[in-house]
Scaffold this motif. Structure first.
Motif, PDB file in Angstrom:
ATOM      1  N   ARG A  18       0.840  -1.210   0.000  1.00  0.00           N
ATOM      2  CA  ARG A  18       0.000   0.000   0.000  1.00  0.00           C
ATOM      3  C   ARG A  18       0.868   1.252   0.000  1.00  0.00           C
ATOM      4  NH1 ARG A  18      -2.726   3.349   3.762  1.00  0.00           N
ATOM      5  NH2 ARG A  18      -2.046   2.159   5.595  1.00  0.00           N
ATOM      6  N   ARG A  20       3.946   1.487  -1.107  1.00  0.00           N
ATOM      7  CA  ARG A  20       4.629   1.580  -2.399  1.00  0.00           C
ATOM      8  C   ARG A  20       3.692   2.114  -3.474  1.00  0.00           C
ATOM      9  NH1 ARG A  20       8.521  -3.261  -4.092  1.00  0.00           N
ATOM     10  NH2 ARG A  20       9.506  -2.387  -2.223  1.00  0.00           N
ATOM     11  N   THR A  21       2.446   1.641  -3.482  1.00  0.00           N
ATOM     12  CA  THR A  21       1.473   2.103  -4.473  1.00  0.00           C
ATOM     13  C   THR A  21       1.195   3.591  -4.293  1.00  0.00           C
ATOM     14  OG1 THR A  21       0.459  -0.085  -4.584  1.00  0.00           O
ATOM     15  CG2 THR A  21      -0.870   1.785  -5.336  1.00  0.00           C
ATOM     16  N   PHE A  22       1.013   4.024  -3.044  1.00  0.00           N
ATOM     17  CA  PHE A  22       0.767   5.446  -2.789  1.00  0.00           C
ATOM     18  C   PHE A  22       1.931   6.295  -3.300  1.00  0.00           C
ATOM     19  CE2 PHE A  22       1.648   9.123  -0.129  1.00  0.00           C
ATOM     20  CZ  PHE A  22       0.452   9.835  -0.209  1.00  0.00           C
ATOM     21  N   ASP A  24       4.338   5.545  -5.496  1.00  0.00           N
ATOM     22  CA  ASP A  24       4.504   5.482  -6.950  1.00  0.00           C
ATOM     23  C   ASP A  24       3.466   6.343  -7.663  1.00  0.00           C
ATOM     24  OD1 ASP A  24       6.671   3.815  -6.699  1.00  0.00           O
ATOM     25  OD2 ASP A  24       5.561   1.960  -7.125  1.00  0.00           O
ATOM     26  N   THR A  25       2.302   6.505  -7.034  1.00  0.00           N
ATOM     27  CA  THR A  25       1.262   7.357  -7.628  1.00  0.00           C
ATOM     28  C   THR A  25       1.622   8.830  -7.541  1.00  0.00           C
ATOM     29  OG1 THR A  25      -0.462   5.742  -7.085  1.00  0.00           O
ATOM     30  CG2 THR A  25      -1.175   8.020  -7.476  1.00  0.00           C
ATOM     31  N   HIS A  26       2.195   9.246  -6.413  1.00  0.00           N
ATOM     32  CA  HIS A  26       2.394  10.679  -6.162  1.00  0.00           C
ATOM     33  C   HIS A  26       3.813  11.169  -6.420  1.00  0.00           C
ATOM     34  CE1 HIS A  26      -1.618  11.315  -4.478  1.00  0.00           C
ATOM     35  NE2 HIS A  26      -1.484  10.149  -3.882  1.00  0.00           N
ATOM     36  N   THR A  28       6.233  11.176  -8.811  1.00  0.00           N
ATOM     37  CA  THR A  28       6.404  10.878 -10.231  1.00  0.00           C
ATOM     38  C   THR A  28       7.759  11.384 -10.729  1.00  0.00           C
ATOM     39  OG1 THR A  28       5.403  12.989 -10.824  1.00  0.00           O
ATOM     40  CG2 THR A  28       3.920  11.095 -10.570  1.00  0.00           C
ATOM     41  N   VAL A  46       3.099  16.406  -2.906  1.00  0.00           N
ATOM     42  CA  VAL A  46       3.338  15.103  -2.299  1.00  0.00           C
ATOM     43  C   VAL A  46       3.083  15.168  -0.799  1.00  0.00           C
ATOM     44  CG1 VAL A  46       5.105  13.361  -1.790  1.00  0.00           C
ATOM     45  CG2 VAL A  46       4.984  14.385  -4.076  1.00  0.00           C
ATOM     46  N   ALA A  49      -0.572  15.334  -0.020  1.00  0.00           N
ATOM     47  CA  ALA A  49      -1.192  14.035  -0.275  1.00  0.00           C
ATOM     48  C   ALA A  49      -0.911  13.071   0.873  1.00  0.00           C
ATOM     49  CB  ALA A  49      -0.674  13.460  -1.596  1.00  0.00           C
ATOM     50  N   ASP A  53      -3.929  11.453   3.175  1.00  0.00           N
ATOM     51  CA  ASP A  53      -4.080   9.995   3.246  1.00  0.00           C
ATOM     52  C   ASP A  53      -3.717   9.440   4.625  1.00  0.00           C
ATOM     53  OD1 ASP A  53      -4.980   7.922   1.471  1.00  0.00           O
ATOM     54  OD2 ASP A  53      -2.985   7.031   1.610  1.00  0.00           O
TER      55      ASP A  53
END
Length: 398
Positions: A18, A20-22, A24-26, A28, A46, A49, A53
């Motif tokens: 979770r 890592r996904t967060f 990788d999304t933000h 960039t 970032v 965000a 979250d």
């Protein structure tokens, strides 16, 4: 140190994914490029965000109040490092937050702490002065009481992140006649207060820091942290954390030393260089087939590995000194193309060694110069006496 592997439960592995996904999304390529261009070491999008979250609140809260436990905190920190999150301003905020929790008035805690969790408030360090060097206790920025307010005048150098922060953790002198460690008072000063001017400075490695001027800055007493002229006690916690003078954790889930972020970056760059030197050229030979190249690369890697294993203050000195020592050697091995910066056509290793070469002097002064830390090790670890910097006595003429 404990080098054993940690087996992740299914729940912890899901947490890592979770995170890592967060990230990788933000975080960039555009975020990383913009950070290189600005030198800010901070990205507001970032950071906000992370606040939205719940990551920032989870970082600050103890596990008993819903915060991250030791393992998940470590996973989160490692994932941030992997994603190359711009980190300095978040780091200074974390360093100061403990003092705000402990020493701030209830009104200021209510004003500041929830917005630290949301990412709307960031904190920077107002320590060094233009002619003060590494000894923060030699503070000339004056705070004079005026009823329920204080009038502050002076200037601070290397206030990194001030242009992206809302408050500064400011050292002031409230009693010039007292011994220097008993003359200091700490404030958490809102940076939108009239009389504060922030001017940007670029360092040799491309980072941005600031000089901040305080001209008749009027601050209410509620923003004072701790007792009047008792600022040294307020300052010691953040200073110790910044210096890396902390005990190792019992579980081994901590960075070996305070500069391990910089050390990890160095290791990543050296790994890339080793890969380049292992590639065959048009003649079918690898640069590593030259024994002199192999010797110099191996020597650099051995020094780096030793520095990465050195703990707390020792690691701070070892990592910064190693970066200074091996970066020019690596550039020499790679040839003239290594002098070109990142994203430049013809750069041998995409500017990695060149950036280390420019970054190394800065790593040697973060939180104090290498000479200061060597003296601290000599005095507080080895039990040696204080250095004598007085001029030698001149021999009398006969």
């Amino acid at each position: 140190m404990d080098f054993s592997l940690v087996e992740l439960s299914d729940e912890d592995a899901a947490f890592q994914q979770r995170a890592r996904t967060f990230l990788d999304t933000h975080v960039t390529d555009e975020v990383r490029r913009r950070d290189r261009d600005t030198g800010d070491n901070f990205d507001e999008g970032v950071h906000l965000a992370m606040g939205a979250d719940g990551w920032l609140a989870a970082e600050r809260a103890p596990e008993s109040e819903g915060g991250l436990n030791r393992l998940r905190r470590r996973l989160w920190d490692l994932e941030k490092r992997r994603a190359q999150v711009p980190w300095v301003t978040a780091g200074t905020t974390a360093i100061v937050t403990g003092s705000v929790e402990k020493f701030a008035s209830p009104e200021v805690r209510a004003e500041v702490l929830p917005k630290i969790d949301s990412g709307e408030v960031r904190l920077c360090l107002g320590y060094t002065e233009p002619d003060g060097g590494s000894d923060v206790a030699t503070c000339k920025t004056r705070a004079v009481r005026d009823g329920e307010h204080w009038i502050i005048n002076g200037s601070k150098m290397f206030t990194t992140g001030a242009h992206n922060c809302q408050y500064v953790f400011l050292i002031t002198n409230t009693d010039p006649d007292a011994p220097k460690h008993k003359s200091l008072t700490m404030f958490l000063v809102p940076l939108d207060t009239p009389g504060i001017e922030i001017q940007g400075l670029r360092t040799v490695d491309g980072d941005r820091t600031n000089i901040v001027y305080y001209s008749d800055v009027r601050v209410h007493d509620r923003y004072r942290l701790g007792e009047v002229s008792g600022g040294w006690a307020v300052l010691m916690g953040p200073l110790s954390e910044e210096h890396g003078v902390v005990d190792a954790a019992h579980d081994g889930l901590q960075d070996v030393s305070i500069l391990i972020h910089q050390g990890t970056t160095m290791a990543t760059r050296v790994d890339r260089i080793a890969g380049i030197l292992g590639q065959k050229g048009p003649d079918g030979r690898r640069p590593l087939d030259d024994r002199a190249v192999a010797l110099r690369l191996g020597r650099s890697i051995a020094r780096m590995e030793a520095a990465l294993s050195a703990p707390h203050m020792f690691g701070r000195v070892a990592l910064a000194q190693t970066m200074r020592d091996i970066s020019p050697d690596l550039m020499d091995i790679l040839g003239s193309g290594s002098a070109l910066p990142i994203d430049t056509e013809g750069a041998t290793d995409d500017g990695g060694a060149e950036h280390l070469f420019r970054w190394a002097p800065l790593c040697g002064i973060y939180g104090g110069t290498l000479e200061v830390f060597r003296n601290m090790i000599a005095q507080h670890v080895l039990g040696l006496g204080r250095p004598d910097y007085s001029q030698p006595a001149r021999a009398k003429a006969h």
